[in-house]
Design an enzyme around this catalytic site. Structure first.
Site, mmCIF file in Angstrom:
data_model
loop_
_atom_site.group_PDB
_atom_site.id
_atom_site.type_symbol
_atom_site.label_atom_id
_atom_site.label_comp_id
_atom_site.label_asym_id
_atom_site.label_seq_id
_atom_site.Cartn_x
_atom_site.Cartn_y
_atom_site.Cartn_z
ATOM 1 N N ASP A 14 -14.584 -10.299 7.842
ATOM 2 C CA ASP A 14 -13.310 -10.135 8.547
ATOM 3 C C ASP A 14 -13.340 -8.866 9.406
ATOM 4 O O ASP A 14 -12.421 -8.049 9.364
ATOM 5 C CB ASP A 14 -12.145 -10.079 7.549
ATOM 6 C CG ASP A 14 -10.804 -10.403 8.197
ATOM 7 O OD1 ASP A 14 -10.805 -10.981 9.304
ATOM 8 O OD2 ASP A 14 -9.760 -10.079 7.596
ATOM 9 N N VAL A 43 0.849 -1.185 0.000
ATOM 10 C CA VAL A 43 0.000 0.000 0.000
ATOM 11 C C VAL A 43 0.889 1.242 0.000
ATOM 12 O O VAL A 43 1.814 1.352 0.820
ATOM 13 C CB VAL A 43 -0.942 0.031 1.222
ATOM 14 C CG1 VAL A 43 -1.825 1.281 1.179
ATOM 15 C CG2 VAL A 43 -1.807 -1.226 1.262
#
Length: 213
Positions: free
Chosen positions: A151, A41
Site C-alpha cells: 500500500d 490514533v
C-alpha cells in the site's frame, strides 16, 4: 423517536471519551490525532514522560480474532524491516475494555499527500528526490527481510520536520514466509489508484517486491 447513531459517530464519541485515560497504568491519552474506519490514533505519554503515538483498534474489531491478529501483525511486519525510514512499533497491549492497541514512535511533520495538497498538487523537486531515495532504501531492506508493504502511496509516506521519510501503515503487509490464508488469492488489498496490475486483479502469487516498486 431518535434515529440510531451511525458507526462513525460512535467511534468518534468513544475515541474522544478516552482522552485523559491511562491505559494499563502506562499510557495516558493526550490528544486524538486521527480517526479511521478501523482505528483511532492518539498522542500519548508513557508514565516515564516519553511521548508516543498510540494506535487503537476499534472495540468492535478488537473482539474479532482475525481482525486483531491482522492489526498486531502490522507492528511485527514494520519492526521486521528494521530500517530508519520505517516507523517503529515499541509495544502492544489490550486496554481495560478489550480494545487492542500498539505503541509507535511519535512523528512530527506531515504526509506527502498533505504537503502536495498544500502545494497545489506538487512537491518541491528536492523533497521528491530525497523522499524517493529514502523510500527505495527502505523497500530494499523490506525485500531483504521478506516483507511486502502492498500500500505504497503519498498518504503512507510521512515527511518529518527534520527531513526524514517514514513509511507508515503496514496494516495489509505480507511476510513472504507467511503461509496463512488471510490474504488468499482473489482478494484485493491496497488502494486502487496506487495498485500494480497484478495486485488489482488479486493475483496473489504474482505480487512481489516489484509490486511495491
Amino acid at each position: 423517536m431518535s434515529e440510531p447513531e451511525d458507526l462513525s459517530s460512535v467511534h468518534l464519541r468513544r475515541a474522544q471519551s478516552r482522552l485523559g485515560q491511562t491505559l494499563r497504568g502506562k499510557y495516558t491519552l493526550l490528544e486524538l490525532l486521527g480517526l479511521g474506519g478501523m482505528c483511532a490514533v492518539y498522542k500519548a505519554v508513557h508514565r516515564n514522560g516519553h511521548k508516543v503515538a498510540l494506535k487503537m483498534l476499534h472495540l468492535e474489531l478488537s473482539l474479532d480474532v482475525d481482525a486483531r491478529k491482522r492489526f498486531l501483525k502490522e507492528g511485527y511486519a514494520a519492526n521486521n524491516v528494521d530500517h530508519p525510514a520505517v516507523v517503529r512499533v515499541t509495544d502492544d497491549d489490550i486496554a481495560e475494555d478489550g480494545a487492542v492497541f500498539v505503541v509507535m514512535e511519535l512523528l512530527e511533520g506531515e504526509t506527502l499527500e498533505t504537503l502536495a495538497e498544500k502545494g497545489g498538487g506538487q512537491l518541491p523537486h528536492f523533497m521528491v528526490m530525497n523522499a524517493a531515495h529514502q523510500l527505495l532504501d527502505a523497500l530494499a531492506a523490506a525485500e531483504e527481510k521478506g516483507v511486502l508493504h502492498r500500500d505504497i502511496k503519498p498518504a503512507n509516506l510521512f515527511w518529518t520536520s527534520d527531513g526524514t521519510l517514514k513509511l507508515l501503515d503496514f496494516g495489509i503487509a505480507r511476510i513472504t514466509s507467511d503461509t496463512g490464508t488471510a490474504t488468499a488469492s482473489g482478494r484485493v488489498f491496497g488502494t486502487p489508484a496506487f495498485m500494480s496490475p497484478e495486485q488489482a486483479m488479486g493475483k496473489r502469487s504474482d505480487v512481489d517486491h516489484r509490486s511495491d516498486l
